[in-house]
Design an enzyme around this catalytic site. Structure first.
Site, PDB file in Angstrom:
ATOM      1  N   ARG A 124       3.772   1.673  -1.466  1.00 34.83           N
ATOM      2  CA  ARG A 124       4.364   2.082  -3.030  1.00 34.83           C
ATOM      3  C   ARG A 124       3.078   2.479  -3.590  1.00 34.83           C
ATOM      4  O   ARG A 124       3.400   3.434  -4.472  1.00 34.83           O
ATOM      5  CB  ARG A 124       4.626   0.728  -3.398  1.00 34.83           C
ATOM      6  CG  ARG A 124       6.319   0.228  -3.038  1.00 34.83           C
ATOM      7  CD  ARG A 124       6.525  -1.131  -3.442  1.00 34.83           C
ATOM      8  NE  ARG A 124       6.047  -2.041  -2.381  1.00 34.83           N
ATOM      9  CZ  ARG A 124       5.855  -3.344  -2.222  1.00 34.83           C
ATOM     10  NH1 ARG A 124       5.956  -4.004  -3.627  1.00 34.83           N
ATOM     11  NH2 ARG A 124       5.597  -3.886  -1.279  1.00 34.83           N
ATOM     12  N   GLU A 157       0.830  -1.302  -0.122  1.00 36.36           N
ATOM     13  CA  GLU A 157       0.109  -0.058   0.071  1.00 36.36           C
ATOM     14  C   GLU A 157       0.839   1.351  -0.013  1.00 36.36           C
ATOM     15  O   GLU A 157       0.543   2.611  -0.655  1.00 36.36           O
ATOM     16  CB  GLU A 157      -0.821   0.122   1.300  1.00 36.36           C
ATOM     17  CG  GLU A 157      -1.905   1.219   1.297  1.00 36.36           C
ATOM     18  CD  GLU A 157      -2.825   1.169   2.192  1.00 36.36           C
ATOM     19  OE1 GLU A 157      -3.499   2.102   2.765  1.00 36.36           O
ATOM     20  OE2 GLU A 157      -3.105   0.115   2.806  1.00 36.36           O
TER      21      GLU A 157
END
Length: 296
Positions: free
Chosen positions: A88, A86
């Protein structure tokens, strides 16, 4: 298919693995290119806090180099739900990307929770409270034993037991553990005190006096034996009003968000407001960044 410019830094030859036509049925864990807008976060994901400054640094890196490691998602309705990655995904949106490399897996809800927890633990992305709550959730929702959980996570059962105990610490102290102002070692010692109010007062003494775990252990032992009676009674400095406690924590949060660093306000006199402001920094570059921010 050619890899778009937004995917620079993904690595030579990765274009052969990317596909906008969906997931290759015959190739396990192939990397595909998904629209960021087709992906949603997992509300059950263990990690709850995303430090803004670190997220911005990752976004800058992604804008320059692309996303090096694909995120893991599962099909959910007409879109996809994040299993791992999440941070990234959020940073990619900040960087202005339209697509992100991803691996799509068919997982049960239990497998999704397990993989999210394992990935975050391996990357050291969870604070102790998040880790404790995620483990507790897996045990309760999916009826796992501590032994089974320990095997899945590759950790000794005693480690699992100690981490799970952290959710029992007074809720007012959980933020301090999550932010690293109280270590896990300190938290485990505080759990030996049955009274929540006493936990809070002793924790305040530990933080104000920068006690090591060893010193805190000796202090708590004296309290339990009755040798440190003063600690079990409210003093002028210990009886900080709830309103002042809340105000102090709100101020710490505001400063933490503005500076992008851990901040601690240590009050030595609750009447005059006298105290110390402690700001952590990682290295000389981080110190220079803070000096520039404060100098603005």
């Amino acid at each position: 298919m050619a890899v778009s410019k937004s995917n620079k830094g993904l690595g030579k030859g990765l274009g052969a693995l990317l596909s906008t036509e969906g997931i290759p049925e015959s190739t396990k864990d192939s990397v595909v290119e998904l629209k960021l807008t087709d992906i949603s976060p997992n509300v059950e994901q263990p990690r709850k806090k995303f430090e803004e400054n670190a997220l911005k640094e990752l976004a800058d890196s992604i804008a320059e180099n692309g996303v090096i490691q694909p995120i893991i998602v599962q099909k959910k309705g007409t879109g996809y739900r994040i299993v791992a990655g999440e941070r990234r995904w959020r940073a990619s949106m900040l960087a202005g990307l339209k697509v992100i490399p991803a691996i799509v897996r068919e997982l049960t809800d239990q497998q999704t929770m397990e993989q999210a927890l394992i990935e975050n633990i391996q990357r050291a992305d969870l604070n102790p409270i998040e880790e404790s709550m995620a483990m507790n959730n897996l045990l309760k929702v999916h009826n796992l034993t501590q032994e089974q959980l320990a095997k899945k996570l590759g950790k000794p059962r005693t480690t699992i037991t100690n981490i799970l105990r952290l959710i029992n610490i007074d809720i007012a102290l959980q933020d301090y553990v999550a932010n690293g102002e109280l270590s896990v070692g300190h938290a485990k010692l505080l759990l030996a005190l049955d009274d929540s109010e006493l936990q809070r007062r002793v924790a305040n003494d530990i933080m104000n006096n920068d006690m090591s775990v060893r010193k805190a252990e000796e202090y708590i032992a004296k309290i339990k034996s009755g040798e440190a009676e003063g600690a079990t009674k409210k003093t002028k400095n210990d009886t900080m009003s709830e309103q002042l406690k809340l105000s102090t924590r709100e101020t710490e949060t505001k400063l933490r968000k503005h500076l992008g660093s851990k901040v601690k306000i240590k009050l030595s006199d609750t009447t005059t407001g006298k105290g110390k402001l402690v700001i952590d920094y990682k290295n000389f570059d981080d110190l220079n960044r803070l000096i520039e921010l404060i100098g603005e």
